[in-house]
Design an enzyme around this catalytic site. Structure first.
Site, mmCIF file in Angstrom:
data_model
loop_
_atom_site.group_PDB
_atom_site.id
_atom_site.type_symbol
_atom_site.label_atom_id
_atom_site.label_comp_id
_atom_site.label_asym_id
_atom_site.label_seq_id
_atom_site.Cartn_x
_atom_site.Cartn_y
_atom_site.Cartn_z
ATOM 1 N N GLY A 20 68.912 33.282 -42.735
ATOM 2 C CA GLY A 20 68.866 31.827 -43.130
ATOM 3 C C GLY A 20 69.659 31.674 -44.241
ATOM 4 O O GLY A 20 70.503 32.604 -44.619
ATOM 5 N N ASP A 21 69.812 30.619 -44.981
ATOM 6 C CA ASP A 21 70.861 30.395 -45.994
ATOM 7 C C ASP A 21 71.993 30.744 -45.636
ATOM 8 O O ASP A 21 72.748 29.988 -44.806
ATOM 9 C CB ASP A 21 70.494 31.192 -47.338
ATOM 10 C CG ASP A 21 69.090 30.502 -47.901
ATOM 11 O OD1 ASP A 21 68.248 29.949 -47.202
ATOM 12 O OD2 ASP A 21 68.721 30.738 -49.135
ATOM 13 N N HIS A 22 72.807 31.953 -46.190
ATOM 14 C CA HIS A 22 74.039 32.139 -45.811
ATOM 15 C C HIS A 22 74.329 33.052 -44.774
ATOM 16 O O HIS A 22 75.002 34.117 -44.645
ATOM 17 C CB HIS A 22 74.831 32.893 -47.161
ATOM 18 C CG HIS A 22 74.629 31.834 -48.278
ATOM 19 N ND1 HIS A 22 73.605 31.499 -48.955
ATOM 20 C CD2 HIS A 22 75.838 31.243 -48.851
ATOM 21 C CE1 HIS A 22 74.233 30.968 -49.949
ATOM 22 N NE2 HIS A 22 75.485 30.390 -49.875
ATOM 23 N N PHE A 53 74.624 27.833 -44.086
ATOM 24 C CA PHE A 53 74.648 26.801 -43.146
ATOM 25 C C PHE A 53 75.126 25.407 -43.610
ATOM 26 O O PHE A 53 74.873 25.333 -44.918
ATOM 27 C CB PHE A 53 73.648 26.704 -42.209
ATOM 28 C CG PHE A 53 72.120 26.467 -42.892
ATOM 29 C CD1 PHE A 53 71.862 25.071 -43.190
ATOM 30 C CD2 PHE A 53 71.424 27.571 -43.292
ATOM 31 C CE1 PHE A 53 70.632 25.006 -43.826
ATOM 32 C CE2 PHE A 53 70.150 27.180 -43.931
ATOM 33 C CZ PHE A 53 69.743 25.818 -44.420
#
Ligand SMILES: [Mg+2]
Ligand SMILES: [Mg+2]
Ligand SMILES: [Mg+2]
Lengths: 719, 719
Positions: free
Chosen positions: A311-313, A217
């Site tokens: 989350g993250d990627h 993100f």
């Protein structure tokens, strides 16, 4: 009672003995490593599932450095600069951190960049500007006193989450982790091979915890390493010429950087998504799910489970999109910031189980002098618990440095209590669902179910003054005995209201945003469909600026349904004679003030069928209206609180015209709620307050019991 | 010192002796009657000018009844009704008072009415609806769940001001005064003859006080005789088929009722005026001024003066329009509600003298138990006095029932003091003007000088929560040593900034309104002209939502000039690091909090040249910005107060880049101000507080005197 299972604990190299002690004490059945911690070899043989955090896009600087053209890219927009003469030089990296991002000088700027005259909105022809590599500036032939921006591609030379963790934990020696773009063929092949190799080398790992797949993100830092831009839902870092050429082919029209940079708003979720951005999401979902499936298949081929971190990627996976189930994941795990983010995980379909990582994360920003990890754990659990009772996670867990948690006085006791209650819920529900009201409630906005439980959010569970009065609506709903759908204006037009399942529509947000709906409210089909729905007995709940779009003499296009409009100065000349009458079903349990949060200003009641329940001076804050056989309720804002949960519950039953049904199962004290499991004949009565509370329990409309509840207690009652 | 003159008192039939006593005591040189009072014959020989209130449009029911087709008309808009099936009946008079208004059934509805589908904005063809005289309803062939309105003509069968006075004073026996339309030939002839006759019959009357000419501002009552709609600037009651046919001929396109009813907003001054409405005003100004001149000529032919009351039927006269002077009036008189409305009168050109009617009006709504006429008179004078020092009225006066004033303990003393100060100002200024700053300040909006001192107002000096934070700007300016122009966006484009006289532009209002400017802010010529102006050393002061129009990534289109923008949710993902630094020239005299009134929310600073002087949490309220050689100041709101006058004065000198000039003439205490008359070498130092104040006087940058001022004192100093 279950004493073991459903719990994942983090561990670290120096924590072998303590991990084993806590595993026994808390009954954990899984252990995990985290970003910055290592699973010690000694624990690989422990009697527990072992999760290994797996990063597809980083922790391989050697590869990144050898393949600089396959480093991940992000569309950036330069500062907006006003020309003072006929030329202007814009330094692209001004305001960005050069350790994080680097201008893409490999791909042709004239093909992939865009210079825009923001005073007219026109694209500056490519022969009117030139990129100067030596200074990193774009020189533009300009019209004096027009403003210009340059949209350009940059390489992500430091993974944003690694950078964030590095800064937050004040890491010193760790080399900056470069990124690479798994979508590109060379890297894709490499990453798959590496994953196979990794699986072979880690025979004791049971669960590969992808963190996540391919696209981070949007998270950008400024020159002072401060966060500059963060959008948890952002697609700006999911691009590359390779991907965009494929997109053009798939979509059939030419790509423009503006589809991504979006005037500098980067398609914030608050923007009404453009057709092009929605096309791009669709394309990314298809491509990401395909490639993710290949990764998951590899993991399965080695007899391991594949788990995705939400989350993250996570960009492009879209767990509520129509391609997600194709990935074939075993599980999703995500951070539980509150009830809303809990539901964001637990409502996901197409996986075998869901796991929630409760707060606090064991990081030194909370486990420090002045920090209150126990308080945070309690608040987190109070919000999560009521939502879990409606839509349970299968597992919970924690993350970070176990050492910090184990050394904090009383903290382990706190989470032991949490884990105990969590297991109790599962034991008493026996896989069944809690009783729900006999109708559905639909949250209407431009995103609908694709962004289920994500409305009005900027970044995962982060408080903003501008949003909390709207996010509260979802937070209340997350733990209510209500079957909630998230629908779009397209759904309305396609007849989603026809089958009669939905009895109440909620529209909540600021004018102009995707959550209120903007121009959709002057769509004849939308307004007539909703008017007919309410006229025939449906309910409409508006919060903030519902149905707002200035047109033909009204600001709220459903002012007839709502009984209110907002004074935008044009009707100041029209006298209003608004008077309050707080006697109403909705406020029956409520003592004292109602909290409307920021509270939309300048709301006045109009029409002939309204009743104003709360006012601030001459303006209204809570208004009900009858409309044919239907009902509406207007709230100036609805931040989360136990009292507001109760008010919303009553507002929903009122709007649905089913007040008589409400006390089928009911507790009187506003700080208490209940969840009824008809299959097991068990009722959980929860006290959401940190003080003791008394409450009366109603079953089938009759009072059956008086309960004295301890602070935060969850009491199980058989009926 | 002058002891006599410049003062008009009201009188009444039973007040002969008392009138004479007060005339002597107060030195009045003119007497007047009012609506509801009569000038006693005994006073006609008194040593004073006699004013007679003259109504051109009413007080002749016989004529009105004999000529029903020439009764005044008003465009009304029905309630907005949602169709639930294929037909709908709208009762036109619902919500209106049938004693005030009556549907015009004489002129063809199909020609003069309009049925509009407000869901689409489309006009419903005339064969799709029918007016039913028997029920007073319009039956429309409808699309289910669309909303409809009927715009229609109604006769004003009770003069709105007579009705207002009737209700306010609880008159019982007075017959309702019908109206007639002086513009129509038959009535015009009658009214002129009547005026001649009247002049002959009233040889002792010196001044014919027209109240006013032909068209009442919009003032409509509801079914309960409550005020329903009031717009002091409204043209809705200045219509008739006779006038509209002439308009069509003059303007060259077809008239539509929508030009007047304007979606139900009736061209509120807050609406950006449409081309058609501006055309209509132009036409009315031409016609009204022509006919008014004929009336004035009659008055002059009998050796009397003609005075116009700026109120009631003032519509179409537009004292700041280009035809007003042609009327040839001797005087204008108007109500002084505050400094702004005082300037609205005293700035008028093209008359021999101006007269202000101070408050309170001698009516029983103030002269009653719980009323505070003395307090009102003092507040009124404090606001009027500072404005009179800049632009003096030639005369003042009072209105209403003299009996009420004379019997109220201490009230006559109060106005005696007021009158004394007023005469003193004239004596000391000797016809000269007070010193002004050596540059002009321009208030920029869609109305410009046509509505000089009228910006952001709903009804003459009436407080509204939505406007006081903007009206404050003008109220401050009304008494400041500043030459204020009111300019339009057209003026900007036509080069009004070119001659260098204007040094500071003020743009103040809510987004979307005529006072902020709405779409004018995406006019390339407007924004580039202002940017160049500021870049070259000009100043820009924005209040509320200056330059607001969501476009190409910005809400404030002059965000570069202002250093601020408003968070409309789209940039929530962008981190702001706004910090306050209150050390600035603008706040040098200020102790304690600044009052921003309602205060625009969600303002953040951006760019590289701002300084935030005041904040509310993370949002900014007062921000300065440098832009090339120029400066800008942003205020979240600026209600009137002595302190805010000082802050605005400083902001103006700062924006003009002429801080060094400010202390040419200056008093230090924020509750005090001064007016300097260079011709007579006299300085008036005024104390705007109701408590005693100390202040230092500066002349040519040097402190020359310390002054101890009594509450509300005006002290004259020679220099
Ligand atoms: Mg976990
Ligand atoms: Mg009013
Ligand atoms: Mg942030």
């Amino acid at each position: 009672m279950e004493q073991r299972g459903r719990l994942t604990l983090p561990t670290d190299a120096d924590m072998v003995e303590e991990t084993l002690r806590l595993k026994e004490l808390l009954g954990a059945d899984a252990l995990r490593d985290c970003d910055g911690t290592t699973m010690p070899d000694e624990l690989l043989s422990a009697d527990a599932k072992k999760y290994a955090t797996y990063y597809t896009t980083r922790k391989d600087n050697e590869w990144a450095k050898a393949n600089p053209e396959e480093i991940q890219q992000e569309y950036l927009i330069s500062d907006r600069i006003t020309a003072r003469s006929n030329t202007l030089r814009i330094r692209l990296m001004k305001g960005f951190h050069t350790e994080q991002l680097k201008v893409n000088e490999i791909d042709d700027p004239k093909r992939w960049w865009e210079v825009i005259d923001r005073t007219t909105g026109e694209v500056v022809p490519t022969d009117q500007w030139e990129y100067d590599k030596t200074t990193g500036e774009v020189e533009i032939h300009t019209i004096p006193y027009h403003q210009y921006t340059v949209s350009f591609l940059a390489f992500l030379i430091w993974d944003p989450v690694h950078m964030y963790n590095f800064i937050t934990n004040d890491w010193k020696d760790a080399p900056h982790q470069l990124t690479f773009d798994v979508r590109q063929p060379k890297t894709q092949k490499h990453v798959k091979e590496k994953l196979k190799q990794w699986c072979i080398e880690h025979p004791d790992i049971d669960v590969v915890r992808f963190t996540t797949f391919f696209h981070q993100f949007t998270l950008t830092f400024d020159e002072q390493k401060r966060e500059k831009y963060v959008e948890w839902f952002g697609y700006s870092a999911s691009v590359s010429p390779y991907i965009l050429e494929k997109f053009e082919k798939w979509v059939g029209y030419k790509f423009r950087p503006e589809f991504i940079v979006d005037q500098g708003y980067h398609n914030s979720m608050f923007r009404v998504p453009s057709k092009e951005f929605k096309d791009f999401i669709e394309f990314q979902m298809i491509e990401v799910s395909k490639l993710a499936k290949e990764m998951v298949d590899i993991v399965h081929s080695y007899g391991k489970e594949a788990m995705m971190f939400l989350g993250d990627h996570w960009i492009g996976t879209e767990p509520y999109g129509k391609y997600f189930a194709n990935i074939g994941l075993d599980a999703v795990v995500g951070s539980v910031g509150d009830g809303v983010t809990m539901r964001m995980i637990s409502d996901i379909k197409g996986v075998k189980y869901t796991e929630g990582r409760l707060l606090p994360y064991f990081f030194p920003d909370v486990f420090c002098e002045g920090g209150d990890p126990i308080g945070e754990a309690e608040e987190n659990w109070l919000k999560a618990r009521r939502a879990i009772l409606r839509s349970p996670l299968d597992r919970i867990g924690y993350g970070g440095y176990l050492k910090l948690a184990s050394e904090w006085d009383g903290f382990i006791d706190t989470i032991q209590h949490v884990v105990g209650e969590f297991r109790q819920i599962h034991e008493n529900m026996q896989g069944s669902s809690a009783y729900m009201a006999p109708f559905k409630v639909a949250v209407l906005n431009c995103w609908g179910n694709l962004r289920r439980w994500m409305a009005n959010q900027v970044h995962h569970a982060i408080w903003h003054r501008e949003i909390y009065s709207y996010v509260g609506v979802l937070e209340c709903l997350s733990g209510m005995p209500i079957d909630v759908e998230f629908i779009t204006f397209e759904d309305i037009k396609n007849g989603i209201l026809d089958n009669g399942e939905i009895k109440v529509i909620i529209n909540s947000g600021d004018a102009g945003t995707a959550f209120s709906g903007d121009k959709n409210w002057i769509d004849e089909k939308v307004v007539t469909t909703i008017r007919r729905f309410v006229d025939n007995g449906g309910g409409f709940i508006g919060v903030g600026e519902p149905s707002a779009y200035q047109f033909e003499g009204r600001y709220f296009q459903l002012s007839d349904v709502l009984g209110v409009d907002r004074e935008m100065n044009f009707s100041l000349s029209t006298d209003k004679y608004n008077e309050m009458d707080p006697e109403h079903f909705i406020l029956e349990d409520i003592d004292g003030e109602v909290d409307f949060g920021e509270g939309m200003s300048r709301i006045y009641a109009q029409g002939e069928n309204y009743q104003i329940l709360c006012m601030d001076g001459e303006y209204s804050q809570l208004v009900v209206n009858t409309y044919g056989k239907g009902h509406s309720v207007y709230f100036a804002g609805l931040p989360y609180s136990p009292q507001n949960c109760r008010i919303l519950l009553r507002a929903i039953y009122y709007a649905a015209g089913m007040e008589d049904e409400m006390k089928k199962f009911y507790v009187t004290n506003v700080d208490t709620e209940l969840a009824v499991f008809e299959k097991t004949k068990k009722i959980a009565v929860i006290n959401n307050a940190k003080e003791a509370r008394e409450t009366d329990l109603y079953v089938h409309g009759k009072k059956v019991m008086h309960l004295d509840l301890e602070p935060m207690e969850m009491r199980w009652v058989e009926y």
